[in-house]
Motif scaffolding. Structure first.
Motif, PDB file in Angstrom:
ATOM      1  N   ILE A  70       0.841  -1.209   0.000  1.00  0.00           N
ATOM      2  CA  ILE A  70       0.000   0.000   0.000  1.00  0.00           C
ATOM      3  C   ILE A  70       0.870   1.251   0.000  1.00  0.00           C
ATOM      4  CG2 ILE A  70      -1.677   1.322   1.344  1.00  0.00           C
ATOM      5  CD1 ILE A  70      -2.862  -1.313   2.287  1.00  0.00           C
ATOM      6  N   MET A 109       0.846   4.040  -2.982  1.00  0.00           N
ATOM      7  CA  MET A 109       0.568   5.457  -2.728  1.00  0.00           C
ATOM      8  C   MET A 109       1.668   6.344  -3.291  1.00  0.00           C
ATOM      9  SD  MET A 109      -1.217   5.942   1.005  1.00  0.00           S
ATOM     10  CE  MET A 109       0.059   5.141   1.937  1.00  0.00           C
ATOM     11  N   SER A 151      -6.377   4.898  -0.319  1.00  0.00           N
ATOM     12  CA  SER A 151      -5.322   3.938   0.026  1.00  0.00           C
ATOM     13  C   SER A 151      -4.909   4.090   1.487  1.00  0.00           C
ATOM     14  CB  SER A 151      -4.102   4.140  -0.882  1.00  0.00           C
ATOM     15  OG  SER A 151      -4.449   3.985  -2.234  1.00  0.00           O
TER      16      SER A 151
END
Length: 567
Positions: A224, A228, A279
């Motif tokens: 993640i 991002m 996110s």
């Protein structure tokens, strides 16, 4: 009934003190950073987002409809998410064997591997990108090796295409998933692997049924974070990609600097911002933002590693290749910086200091270096004051308010720099702040203060608060306790936070592109111009000087750590 008064222990005496005064002090300590971010982060972004919903002063969704109706914008959005997902997968695949290798070797070899990982991680992304451009160029060392050995009959096009973007971006972002994955490996119960081996499980079964489930939290968390970063990434794709790999960040810049189309740029920034915030929300739901503030990732197990299966031996080889991938651009670019030819080559036909003299003798390079140092020192001071005060304040707050402020203070480091930079440019350019470095100082402080805040919060979590209670129970004021007890214990964390702030400012390119001009540009901005217009070999020598400075910082940190641990 016994009515004898029982004396309160020091801790109870502290709890009996007026909590209202403590809460007021905590709010006052956290308020400056909160106000600063509202003024120079939330406010400018809100102003930019507003432009995406206005047409001739009227509310409208036409800019967003324009993104959906125009093929080039649909392609760019598709490119952005495709590249971000591909880079995330690539980072995870390459990090797995290296994390396993780091967690399964002796502590001494693990320290060497950590240095090999942290050196590129701490080196400027622009430095690494410039190194890859020199390494993968048509006349670069890799093509020379391929054509010299007969593997390829002609130079392979590694740059200005999807391959170049993948190589450069994976190299820059890979440590973000490698470090949490390493923590998962260290926290893993190795007896489960040994039990699976003793029951006759093969390498594939051990990986899929034991290792993968136990390390999946590290993979998801790191994935993640990489996604991002990748979805809003600007530097490497713009320098190593071609027209077919244009991403949203590059198109935002184009719409502002070339088209002067603030409405479409704001709509693109809105799509990017929503993606990143979603996110971040997923990360918070799965793991909690406090994972970003935790002081230590792994348990540091010193158990003997299990006997390696064939899959384990294959992972060791793959892990060594991943280390070489991380180190290759830095190792190769050093001898290239000592070449004397007009274009960098490996190995150089002649060695000399031509490009180092160029860096030290040309006024534009020295002026840019001085500008970076000046901005970095001011930002370090501002970010340290704001971040340390906020961390101390939130540390004394109730958990509910503290969690809300934790989330607010972490968000600026998750939002792509292109959005923050463009928003500040939108606000400060009419005020004339771009020409006097005020705008870039504000922008860098927005970036750096969260790093200081997180570092100090982690140090506070590791602090033994019984020492605080004991000192205050013995009559010391909070100020005296802080000076004599808490400050010495937190000092390494405070120094680390200041270093983080300075490096964050000194390394930034994106904000400097918008928030400085030719008179006050920083060193990374000048290096970016040297790479994007015509490859100036002076960039290579500047890169090597920055890598040397990074290596000295890491070595000093290692030595201080060993001294602290009594090694």
């Amino acid at each position: 009934m016994n009515s004898t008064a029982i004396p309160l222990p020091p801790g109870a005496a502290l709890h009996a003190a007026p909590r209202r005064r403590w809460n007021r002090a905590a709010v006052l300590a956290a308020a400056p950073l909160l106000v600063f971010l509202l003024l120079f982060f939330v406010g400018p972004i809100a102003g930019l987002m507003k432009e995406g919903f206005l047409v001739d002063g009227q509310l409208s969704l036409s800019h967003y409809r324009h993104l959906l109706d125009t093929p080039i914008y649909r392609i760019v959005l598709g490119n952005t998410f495709t590249i971000a997902v591909a880079v995330t997968i690539s980072c995870v695949v390459m990090s797995y064997p290296l994390a396993y290798l780091m967690a399964s070797v002796s502590p001494r070899i693990a320290r060497i591997l950590f240095f090999a990982v942290l050196l590129p991680f701490w080196s400027s992304a622009l430095v690494r990108t410039s190194a890859w451009i020199a390494l993968l160029g048509k006349n670069g060392p890799l093509n020379a090796l391929l054509t010299g050995t007969g593997i390829a009959s002609e130079p392979v096009a590694f740059l200005f295409n999807f391959t170049g973007v993948m190589i450069g971006t994976t190299h820059v972002l890979m440590p973000f998933v490698l470090l949490p994955l390493y923590a998962s490996f260290k926290a893993m119960d190795r007896t489960l692997v040994q039990a699976a081996q003793s029951l006759g499980a093969g390498s594939v079964s051990i990986f899929s049924k034991v290792v993968l489930p136990l390390t999946s939290p590290g993979v998801v968390a790191g994935g993640i974070i990489v996604f991002m970063n990748a979805v809003g990434y600007y530097i490497t794709p713009s320098l190593m990609g071609g027209p077919g790999q244009r991403m949203v960040a590059e198109v935002i810049s184009h719409n502002i600097t070339e088209e002067l189309n603030w409405g479409v740029a704001a709509a693109l920034a809105g799509v990017l911002l929503v993606t990143v915030l979603v996110s971040l929300w997923v990360f918070n739901r799965l793991f909690g933002l406090d994972k970003l503030i935790s002081g230590s990732g792994g348990k540091g197990s010193s158990e003997a590693p299990a006997r390696r299966t064939p899959g384990g031996r294959f992972s060791v080889v793959a892990g060594i290749l991943s280390v070489l991938f991380l180190l290759a651009p830095i190792v190769v670019v050093i001898p290239m910086s000592f070449g004397t030819s007009q274009y960098p080559s490996f190995p150089p036909p002649e060695y000399g200091l031509r490009w180092y003299r160029s860096f030290l003798e040309e006024d534009k390079w020295l002026a840019a270096l001085f500008s970076s140092l000046k901005v970095g020192l001011i930002v370090t001071l501002l970010a340290s004051v704001l971040g340390i005060a906020a961390a101390l304040g939130v540390h004394k707050m109730k958990s509910g308010a503290g969690k809300v402020l934790d989330a607010l203070f972490v968000i600026p480091m998750s939002v792509p720099s292109i959005i923050t930079g463009v928003s500040l440019y939108y606000m400060t350019a009419p005020l004339g702040w771009v020409a006097n470095s005020v705008a870039v100082i504000l922008g860098h402080t927005v970036l750096a203060a969260p790093y200081v805040y997180i570092t100090v919060r982690a140090a506070l979590r590791s602090f033994d608060h019984s020492l605080e209670l004991a000192a205050m129970g013995l009559g010391a004021s909070w100020t005296v306790m802080f000076r004599l007890v808490m400050l010495p214990a937190l000092l390494p964390g405070l120094i680390g936070a200041a270093v983080f702030a300075f490096v964050t400012s000194f390394d930034d390119v994106v904000m400097a592109l918008f928030l400085t001009n030719v008179r006050n540009r920083t060193l990374p901005k000048l290096m970016f111009e040297g790479l994007s217009s015509d490859f100036d070999p002076t960039v290579i020598s500047a890169s090597c000087l920055l890598v040397a400075a990074t290596a000295l910082i890491l070595i000093a940190q290692q030595l201080l750590g060993r001294k602290k641990n009594g090694a």
